[in-house]
Motif scaffolding. Structure first.
Motif, short mmCIF file in Angstrom:
data_model
loop_
_atom_site.label_atom_id
_atom_site.label_comp_id
_atom_site.label_asym_id
_atom_site.label_seq_id
_atom_site.Cartn_x
_atom_site.Cartn_y
_atom_site.Cartn_z
N LEU A 100 2.88 6.72 17.45
CA LEU A 100 1.70 6.00 16.98
C LEU A 100 1.02 5.30 18.14
O LEU A 100 1.68 4.83 19.06
CB LEU A 100 2.08 4.95 15.93
CG LEU A 100 2.74 5.42 14.65
CD1 LEU A 100 3.01 4.23 13.74
CD2 LEU A 100 1.88 6.43 13.94
N CYS A 101 -0.31 5.23 18.08
CA CYS A 101 -1.06 4.45 19.08
C CYS A 101 -0.92 2.97 18.71
O CYS A 101 -0.45 2.62 17.63
CB CYS A 101 -2.52 4.87 19.10
SG CYS A 101 -3.44 4.50 17.59
N SER A 102 -1.36 2.10 19.60
CA SER A 102 -1.23 0.66 19.38
C SER A 102 -1.93 0.22 18.10
O SER A 102 -1.40 -0.58 17.32
CB SER A 102 -1.83 -0.10 20.56
OG SER A 102 -1.19 0.28 21.74
N ARG A 103 -3.12 0.75 17.86
CA ARG A 103 -3.91 0.35 16.69
C ARG A 103 -3.20 0.75 15.39
O ARG A 103 -3.06 -0.06 14.47
CB ARG A 103 -5.29 0.98 16.77
CG ARG A 103 -6.18 0.60 15.65
CD ARG A 103 -7.55 1.20 15.82
NE ARG A 103 -8.35 0.90 14.65
CZ ARG A 103 -9.51 1.45 14.40
NH1 ARG A 103 -10.03 2.29 15.25
NH2 ARG A 103 -10.18 1.14 13.32
N GLN B 39 2.69 -2.11 11.03
CA GLN B 39 3.48 -3.33 11.04
C GLN B 39 2.94 -4.35 10.03
O GLN B 39 3.71 -5.05 9.37
CB GLN B 39 3.51 -3.94 12.44
CG GLN B 39 4.37 -3.17 13.40
CD GLN B 39 4.29 -3.71 14.82
OE1 GLN B 39 3.36 -4.43 15.17
NE2 GLN B 39 5.27 -3.35 15.63
N TYR B 40 1.62 -4.42 9.92
CA TYR B 40 0.99 -5.30 8.94
C TYR B 40 1.44 -4.91 7.53
O TYR B 40 1.81 -5.77 6.72
CB TYR B 40 -0.53 -5.22 9.08
CG TYR B 40 -1.29 -5.94 7.99
CD1 TYR B 40 -1.39 -7.33 7.99
CD2 TYR B 40 -1.89 -5.23 6.95
CE1 TYR B 40 -2.08 -7.99 6.98
CE2 TYR B 40 -2.58 -5.88 5.95
CZ TYR B 40 -2.67 -7.26 5.96
OH TYR B 40 -3.35 -7.90 4.97
N LEU B 41 1.42 -3.62 7.24
CA LEU B 41 1.86 -3.14 5.92
C LEU B 41 3.34 -3.43 5.69
O LEU B 41 3.74 -3.81 4.58
CB LEU B 41 1.60 -1.64 5.79
CG LEU B 41 0.15 -1.22 5.67
CD1 LEU B 41 0.01 0.29 5.81
CD2 LEU B 41 -0.43 -1.68 4.35
N ARG C 260 -1.82 5.00 3.85
CA ARG C 260 -1.96 3.55 3.79
C ARG C 260 -2.57 2.99 5.07
O ARG C 260 -3.42 2.10 5.01
CB ARG C 260 -0.61 2.89 3.53
CG ARG C 260 -0.07 3.15 2.14
CD ARG C 260 1.25 2.47 1.94
NE ARG C 260 1.82 2.75 0.62
CZ ARG C 260 2.78 2.03 0.07
NH1 ARG C 260 3.31 1.02 0.70
NH2 ARG C 260 3.23 2.35 -1.12
N VAL C 261 -2.12 3.47 6.22
CA VAL C 261 -2.65 2.98 7.50
C VAL C 261 -4.13 3.35 7.63
O VAL C 261 -4.95 2.52 8.03
CB VAL C 261 -1.82 3.52 8.69
CG1 VAL C 261 -2.51 3.25 10.01
CG2 VAL C 261 -0.43 2.91 8.68
N LEU C 262 -4.47 4.59 7.30
CA LEU C 262 -5.88 5.00 7.39
C LEU C 262 -6.76 4.19 6.45
O LEU C 262 -7.91 3.86 6.78
CB LEU C 262 -6.02 6.50 7.10
CG LEU C 262 -5.48 7.43 8.19
CD1 LEU C 262 -5.50 8.87 7.72
CD2 LEU C 262 -6.26 7.26 9.48
N ARG C 263 -6.24 3.84 5.28
CA ARG C 263 -6.99 3.01 4.33
C ARG C 263 -7.26 1.63 4.95
O ARG C 263 -8.37 1.11 4.84
CB ARG C 263 -6.20 2.86 3.03
CG ARG C 263 -7.02 2.35 1.88
CD ARG C 263 -6.25 2.32 0.56
NE ARG C 263 -5.47 3.52 0.30
CZ ARG C 263 -4.19 3.54 -0.06
NH1 ARG C 263 -3.52 2.40 -0.21
NH2 ARG C 263 -3.55 4.67 -0.28
N ILE C 264 -6.28 1.05 5.62
CA ILE C 264 -6.47 -0.26 6.26
C ILE C 264 -7.49 -0.16 7.39
O ILE C 264 -8.35 -1.03 7.54
CB ILE C 264 -5.13 -0.79 6.82
CG1 ILE C 264 -4.30 -1.34 5.68
CG2 ILE C 264 -5.35 -1.87 7.85
CD1 ILE C 264 -3.04 -2.00 6.10
N GLU C 265 -7.40 0.89 8.20
CA GLU C 265 -8.31 1.03 9.32
C GLU C 265 -9.76 1.26 8.86
O GLU C 265 -10.69 0.91 9.57
CB GLU C 265 -7.84 2.15 10.25
CG GLU C 265 -6.59 1.79 11.01
CD GLU C 265 -6.09 2.87 11.93
OE1 GLU C 265 -6.65 4.00 11.89
OE2 GLU C 265 -5.15 2.59 12.69
N ARG C 266 -9.94 1.87 7.70
CA ARG C 266 -11.28 2.09 7.17
C ARG C 266 -11.90 0.78 6.68
O ARG C 266 -13.10 0.59 6.76
CB ARG C 266 -11.24 3.08 6.01
CG ARG C 266 -11.46 4.51 6.41
CD ARG C 266 -11.75 5.35 5.19
NE ARG C 266 -10.75 5.17 4.14
CZ ARG C 266 -9.78 6.04 3.87
NH1 ARG C 266 -9.69 7.15 4.54
NH2 ARG C 266 -8.92 5.80 2.91
#
Length: 185
Positions: free
Chosen positions: A140-143, A149-151, A178-184
């Motif tokens: 995974l990249c940093s972002r 980690q937030y999730l 879930r991660v893509l949903r947060i980034e959006r």
């Protein structure tokens, strides 16, 4: 052409993408850049070197920050684990396996901007063999790692002692969604 290897190292036969943003050229072994971008990076480096003053480099700041994190926030077992030779070898293998590409956003990065992340968090893995199991690791990249980690913190706060049960239900594909949903958002 091998650019960044000292004379004593043998190149590996693995291929990965050039580390220059949006370049999809494949490079061999321990090289980070294709021939075209290697020259460009050399020119950029020379310009930066001439303009540099006595400010600490971003790398020095990052290393200091990591040291502070290791001393104040990370537990001793985790610190020992992430500094072990076994983990370093497995991490290197995972990054090569995934061709230095984030498995969520699909962007390729230099190794120092990537994390070999545990799909099921390490503290719930149990024994060392499961902690080092490549099937439980992805790049995974940093972002994307920060979002994951937030999730993880949200799940731990919501379920407390039963967090492990919840984590075992979440698949790699579900983490990705879930991660893509947060980034959006």
């Amino acid at each position: 052409m091998i650019h960044n290897l000292p004379n004593y190292q043998e190149p590996t036969n693995s291929y990965h993408h050039c580390s220059y943003p949006k370049c999809t050229e494949l490079v061999q072994g321990n090289n980070h850049y294709c021939d075209k971008h290697w020259q460009l990076r050399q020119q950029e480096y020379s310009a930066i070197k001439h303009d540099a003053n006595n400010k600490p480099s971003s790398r020095a700041k990052r290393l200091y920050s990591q040291k502070q994190y290791n001393q104040t926030k990370r537990d001793e077992d985790a610190n020992d684990f992430y500094h072990s030779k076994q983990w370093q070898r497995v991490r290197y293998y995972i990054l090569q396996r995934d061709i230095y590409t984030c498995q969520i956003c699909g962007n390729n990065y230099q190794p120092n901007h990537l994390t070999a992340d545990h799909i099921l968090p390490r503290k719930y893995c149990g024994d060392l063999d499961h902690q080092l199991n490549p099937e439980n690791l992805w790049t995974l990249c940093s972002r994307c790692n920060s979002a994951k980690q937030y999730l993880e913190r949200q799940i731990e706060n919501k379920y407390g002692a039963k967090s492990k049960d919840e984590f075992t239900k979440i698949t790699k594909t579900e983490w990705e969604k879930r991660v893509l949903r947060i980034e959006r958002d």
